[in-house]
Write a protein that holds these residues in place. Structure first.
Motif, PDB file in Angstrom:
ATOM      1  N   GLU A  75       0.800  -1.224   0.000  1.00 27.65           N
ATOM      2  CA  GLU A  75       0.000   0.000   0.000  1.00 27.65           C
ATOM      3  C   GLU A  75       0.838   1.282   0.000  1.00 27.65           C
ATOM      4  O   GLU A  75       1.949   1.307   0.509  1.00 27.65           O
ATOM      5  N   LEU A  76       0.193   2.309  -0.539  1.00 21.96           N
ATOM      6  CA  LEU A  76       0.799   3.645  -0.528  1.00 21.96           C
ATOM      7  C   LEU A  76       0.100   4.411   0.599  1.00 21.96           C
ATOM      8  O   LEU A  76      -1.115   4.609   0.556  1.00 21.96           O
ATOM      9  N   VAL A  77       0.876   4.767   1.616  1.00 21.32           N
ATOM     10  CA  VAL A  77       0.251   5.312   2.827  1.00 21.32           C
ATOM     11  C   VAL A  77       0.817   6.691   3.165  1.00 21.32           C
ATOM     12  O   VAL A  77       2.040   6.870   3.191  1.00 21.32           O
ATOM     13  N   ALA A  78      -0.080   7.648   3.407  1.00 20.92           N
ATOM     14  CA  ALA A  78       0.360   8.979   3.869  1.00 20.92           C
ATOM     15  C   ALA A  78      -0.112   9.150   5.311  1.00 20.92           C
ATOM     16  O   ALA A  78      -1.270   8.868   5.625  1.00 20.92           O
ATOM     17  N   ARG A  79       0.816   9.558   6.183  1.00 21.08           N
ATOM     18  CA  ARG A  79       0.457   9.761   7.593  1.00 21.08           C
ATOM     19  C   ARG A  79       0.784  11.177   8.019  1.00 21.08           C
ATOM     20  O   ARG A  79       1.939  11.608   7.931  1.00 21.08           O
ATOM     21  N   ASP A  80      -0.268  11.891   8.443  1.00 23.76           N
ATOM     22  CA  ASP A  80      -0.101  13.240   9.006  1.00 23.76           C
ATOM     23  C   ASP A  80       0.770  14.135   8.149  1.00 23.76           C
ATOM     24  O   ASP A  80       1.671  14.816   8.648  1.00 23.76           O
ATOM     25  N   VAL A  81       0.501  14.117   6.842  1.00 23.56           N
ATOM     26  CA  VAL A  81       1.369  14.850   5.912  1.00 23.56           C
ATOM     27  C   VAL A  81       1.010  16.346   5.879  1.00 23.56           C
ATOM     28  O   VAL A  81      -0.153  16.714   5.719  1.00 23.56           O
ATOM     29  N   SER A  82       2.022  17.164   6.078  1.00 23.92           N
ATOM     30  CA  SER A  82       1.837  18.618   5.964  1.00 23.92           C
ATOM     31  C   SER A  82       2.904  19.182   5.049  1.00 23.92           C
ATOM     32  O   SER A  82       3.990  18.618   4.927  1.00 23.92           O
TER      33      SER A  82
ATOM     34  N   ASN B  72      -4.088  12.187   6.056  1.00 26.52           N
ATOM     35  CA  ASN B  72      -3.872  10.740   6.160  1.00 26.52           C
ATOM     36  C   ASN B  72      -4.630  10.075   5.026  1.00 26.52           C
ATOM     37  O   ASN B  72      -5.800  10.404   4.787  1.00 26.52           O
ATOM     38  N   LEU B  73      -3.983   9.162   4.327  1.00 31.30           N
ATOM     39  CA  LEU B  73      -4.713   8.368   3.331  1.00 31.30           C
ATOM     40  C   LEU B  73      -3.964   7.073   3.065  1.00 31.30           C
ATOM     41  O   LEU B  73      -2.771   6.948   3.358  1.00 31.30           O
ATOM     42  N   ARG B  74      -4.717   6.113   2.529  1.00 25.42           N
ATOM     43  CA  ARG B  74      -4.131   4.794   2.258  1.00 25.42           C
ATOM     44  C   ARG B  74      -4.671   4.335   0.910  1.00 25.42           C
ATOM     45  O   ARG B  74      -5.890   4.297   0.719  1.00 25.42           O
ATOM     46  N   ILE B  75      -3.778   4.065  -0.040  1.00 27.65           N
ATOM     47  CA  ILE B  75      -4.240   3.592  -1.352  1.00 27.65           C
ATOM     48  C   ILE B  75      -3.785   2.144  -1.504  1.00 27.65           C
ATOM     49  O   ILE B  75      -2.582   1.858  -1.490  1.00 27.65           O
ATOM     50  N   GLU B  76      -4.765   1.253  -1.632  1.00 31.62           N
ATOM     51  CA  GLU B  76      -4.413  -0.157  -1.849  1.00 31.62           C
ATOM     52  C   GLU B  76      -4.374  -0.418  -3.346  1.00 31.62           C
ATOM     53  O   GLU B  76      -4.992   0.313  -4.123  1.00 31.62           O
ATOM     54  N   ARG B  77      -3.696  -1.497  -3.739  1.00 31.56           N
ATOM     55  CA  ARG B  77      -3.687  -1.872  -5.157  1.00 31.56           C
ATOM     56  C   ARG B  77      -5.114  -2.127  -5.602  1.00 31.56           C
ATOM     57  O   ARG B  77      -5.881  -2.778  -4.886  1.00 31.56           O
ATOM     58  N   GLY B  78      -5.518  -1.640  -6.740  1.00 31.72           N
ATOM     59  CA  GLY B  78      -6.860  -1.879  -7.267  1.00 31.72           C
ATOM     60  C   GLY B  78      -7.895  -0.892  -6.741  1.00 31.72           C
ATOM     61  O   GLY B  78      -9.047  -0.925  -7.159  1.00 31.72           O
ATOM     62  N   HIS B  79      -7.457   0.018  -5.819  1.00 27.40           N
ATOM     63  CA  HIS B  79      -8.414   0.974  -5.270  1.00 27.40           C
ATOM     64  C   HIS B  79      -8.218   2.357  -5.879  1.00 27.40           C
ATOM     65  O   HIS B  79      -7.108   2.728  -6.204  1.00 27.40           O
ATOM     66  N   ARG B  80      -9.345   3.082  -5.964  1.00 29.59           N
ATOM     67  CA  ARG B  80      -9.269   4.423  -6.524  1.00 29.59           C
ATOM     68  C   ARG B  80      -9.723   5.428  -5.485  1.00 29.59           C
ATOM     69  O   ARG B  80     -10.818   5.311  -4.936  1.00 29.59           O
ATOM     70  N   ILE B  81      -8.880   6.401  -5.232  1.00 28.32           N
ATOM     71  CA  ILE B  81      -9.257   7.459  -4.300  1.00 28.32           C
ATOM     72  C   ILE B  81      -9.319   8.756  -5.081  1.00 28.32           C
ATOM     73  O   ILE B  81      -8.402   9.057  -5.862  1.00 28.32           O
TER      74      ILE B  81
ATOM     75  N   GLY C  45      -3.339   0.927  -7.953  1.00 24.88           N
ATOM     76  CA  GLY C  45      -3.820   1.866  -6.957  1.00 24.88           C
ATOM     77  C   GLY C  45      -3.846   3.234  -7.631  1.00 24.88           C
ATOM     78  O   GLY C  45      -2.938   3.548  -8.405  1.00 24.88           O
ATOM     79  N   ALA C  46      -4.886   4.031  -7.382  1.00 21.93           N
ATOM     80  CA  ALA C  46      -4.959   5.312  -8.089  1.00 21.93           C
ATOM     81  C   ALA C  46      -5.411   6.439  -7.177  1.00 21.93           C
ATOM     82  O   ALA C  46      -6.249   6.247  -6.287  1.00 21.93           O
ATOM     83  N   LEU C  47      -4.807   7.589  -7.398  1.00 28.48           N
ATOM     84  CA  LEU C  47      -5.256   8.812  -6.734  1.00 28.48           C
ATOM     85  C   LEU C  47      -5.630   9.774  -7.864  1.00 28.48           C
ATOM     86  O   LEU C  47      -4.797  10.077  -8.721  1.00 28.48           O
TER      87      LEU C  47
END
Ligand SMILES: Nc1ncnc2c1ncn2[C@@H]1O[C@H](COP(=O)(O)OP(=O)(O)OP(=O)(O)O)[C@@H](O)[C@H]1O
Length: 586
Positions: A342-349, A363-372, A530-532
């Protein structure tokens, strides 16, 4: 603005050592040829000394045979050795120096975007033009001249000593004056040259800025102001150049004094030694000629020391970029990170230099096959967030990781298949359509390229181009529309086959044919990854697995489309307004 770093002298020395130690035999051959050429150069004064002795002792014409043979031998041998030392030195230093510009550009592409922006384009341009030229000029000219002159000086001093140690001592009287002159010059020249490089960088930056803003300058009639700034920066550069010339003139004047003192001392010692029968007139003549033969090499050494110093400073600036970028990482590390999931962002500023915080505690979490999808008003921080997740910028606080690695690190891979980012400004590179696609995979066959174009639905308009895949596009070629450029970027992303895609494109009006085509192409590129998506049209967001609503850098709502509509909050209001055509996101 913060310029890119400059490598310390230690790094520059380590680079030089790597160049010479990589091919030790070639380095030894350069040294041997240079010494041979210098030794051959002593033949002339020795032969003249023999001739003088022959004349003084009233020897016959046969006495000329040995000096003439020596002269001829040294001339032939010296010419051969000089040629060999130049050719061998070129073979040793030119290949690594030749690749410097590419190395620096390659390194610059691995640097985080904000680091490059903060340094300004002028800094990188002046390094990849002026500094590269300085280093190349030094490697092709000054370095060889310095080596051969330095070895000639050493060999000649040994030659003087072998005639009589007092000659060597007399010749060395010039050294303190030369050393003092050099010290004075370097002390004067160093800040002048540093200022010259800085002034040149500032002038380049002003020119680039003016060229970039040409339409605005014309439209707002800012010609005089722009010209004024260019004139000021040019005048500053010229002033520094004049100061450098003045310092160089005084430098050569003082070196003449050293020559006068040294030669005077040699002649006086020679006179005393000849009178005391310690040496013959021939040897005294040879000594005087040896010393006179040093004028050129000494001037060369002292003059090119400063050119070499400038080249070393230029090399420091070039290596600074590569040091800042760090070494490229290889595909295995990328594959390892991708396997991590997973591609994970934690408390990013994040905030731009000197600005306010534009992304805060995300904060966000992108799993393979998921679209955010990220939605929000213009200026809410969506595009900045996209660059942080893609690793193009480094967060000020918090972390973004993919399989334990930061995307900024993964972005240093030459062909990172971890994350592909497609921004609003899809650049069309000068070259054929195929070249533009092959940036993602230089080994791809034409059939593979066509397959990607068909998959994203771009084959029809590419086939209509005069030469299809081989049509030259970009600067100097056929201009592509923004829609076509975006389409090509999507096909390229498909060819790259990344694990994650970050899409931040806003080229087409909602509901238009172009929008439908690009949306479909984007769907093909996102499939299985995974897509943003930075949604500039809300219909791009509706089908995402999760929608993040951004406002002033923060995520204020999150959930699926239906869920957010049902909640009746900010997303509901945004959607209603957008669906009624009352607002338009960018
Ligand atoms: N390179 C930059 N340097 C300084 N400030 C910037 C830069 N890029 C964006 N900003 C500022 O950061 C804030 C967030 O901009 P960003 O482009 O991330 O928002 P956005 O939601 O994507 O907007 P849009 O939809 O208009 O692209 C804005 O105030 C913008 O002016």
């Amino acid at each position: 603005m913060t310029p890119l770093p400059v490598a310390a002298g230690r790094e520059v020395a380590r680079y030089a050592w790597r160049v010479v130690s990589r091919r030790p035999w070639l380095t030894l051959a350069v040294a041997a040829a240079t010494v041979a050429a210098s030794v051959a150069g002593l033949g002339g004064p020795i032969a003249v000394g023999w001739i003088v002795d022959g004349i003084v002792s009233h020897a016959g014409a046969r006495a000329l045979i040995a000096p003439i043979a020596l002269l001829a031998g040294c001339a032939a041998g010296g010419a051969g050795a000089t040629w060999a030392s130049g050719a061998l030195l070129a073979a040793l230093v030119l290949p690594p120096v030749g690749g410097l510009r590419e190395d620096v550009i390659d390194a610059a592409l691995r640097l985080p975007l904000d680091r490059l922006e903060d340094a300004g384009a002028g800094d990188l341009v002046s390094r990849t033009t002026g500094d590269v030229e300085q280093v190349t000029d030094a490697a092709t000219g000054a370095l060889g001249a310095f080596l051969s002159a330095a070895v000639t000086i050493a060999v000649t001093v040994v030659g003087l000593g072998s005639l009589d140690w007092r000659f060597a001592l007399a010749g060395l009287l010039a050294v303190p004056i030369q050393a003092w002159t050099l010290r004075w010059y370097l002390r004067e020249a160093r800040p002048i040259y540093a200022a010259a490089r800085a002034a040149e960088g500032a002038r380049t930056a002003t020119l680039i800025e003016a060229f970039g803003a040409l339409p605005a300058i014309r439209a707002l009639r800012l010609r005089d102001r722009a010209l004024g700034r260019i004139t000021t920066s040019s005048a500053a550069a010229v002033d520094v150049e004049l100061a450098a010339t003045r310092a160089a003139t005084r430098f050569y004047g003082r070196l003449n004094v050293a020559e006068f003192v040294g030669l005077g001392a040699i002649l006086l010692v020679g006179y005393a030694l000849v009178r005391g029968h310690a040496v013959g007139i021939g040897a005294a003549t040879t000594a005087a000629l040896f010393f006179a033969g040093l004028f050129g090499p000494v001037n060369t050494v002292l003059a090119v020391v400063d050119q070499l110093q400038q080249a070393a400073a230029g090399l420091g600036r070039l290596l600074g970029v590569t040091v800042a970028a760090g070494p490229p990482i290889d595909e295995r590390e990328v594959a390892g990170a991708v396997a991590g999931g997973e591609l994970v962002a934690r408390d990013v500023s994040f905030r731009y230099p000197g600005g306010r915080t534009v992304v805060e505690g995300v904060n966000l979490r992108i799993e393979r096959g998921h679209r955010i999808a990220v939605v929000g008003a213009t200026g809410s921080g969506k595009s900045t967030l996209a660059t942080l997740i893609a690793g193009l910028r480094v967060p000020e606080a918090g972390t973004v990781v993919l399989g334990g690695r930061s995307p900024a690190r993964l972005a240093r891979a030459r062909r990172g298949r971890a994350i592909a980012a497609i921004s609003q400004e899809a650049h069309v590179f000068a070259g054929t359509v195929a070249d533009n696609l092959r940036l993602a995979d230089p080994t791809a066959t034409d059939a593979h390229l066509r397959g990607c174009l068909v998959a994203v639905g771009a084959d029809a308009w590419v086939d209509r181009l005069p030469e299809g895949l081989e049509t030259i596009v970009g600067a100097g070629g056929r201009a592509l529309s923004r829609h076509e450029a975006q389409h090509l970027a999507l096909a390229r992303a498909l060819l790259l086959d990344p694990a994650f895609v970050i899409l931040d494109e806003a080229t087409a009006e909602a509901g238009s044919g172009d929008a439908r085509i690009l949306d479909e192409a984007a769907r093909v590129v996102m499939r299985g990854r995974g897509a943003l998506i930075i949604a500039h049209r809300l219909d791009q967001a509706a089908s995402a697995d999760e929608i993040l609503v951004m406002s002033e850098g923060r995520i204020v709502e999150r959930g699926a489309h239906a869920q957010l509509l049902a909640a009746g909050g900010g997303y509901h209001r945004l959607w209603s307004a957008w669906a009624d055509g009352r607002i338009q996101l960018r």
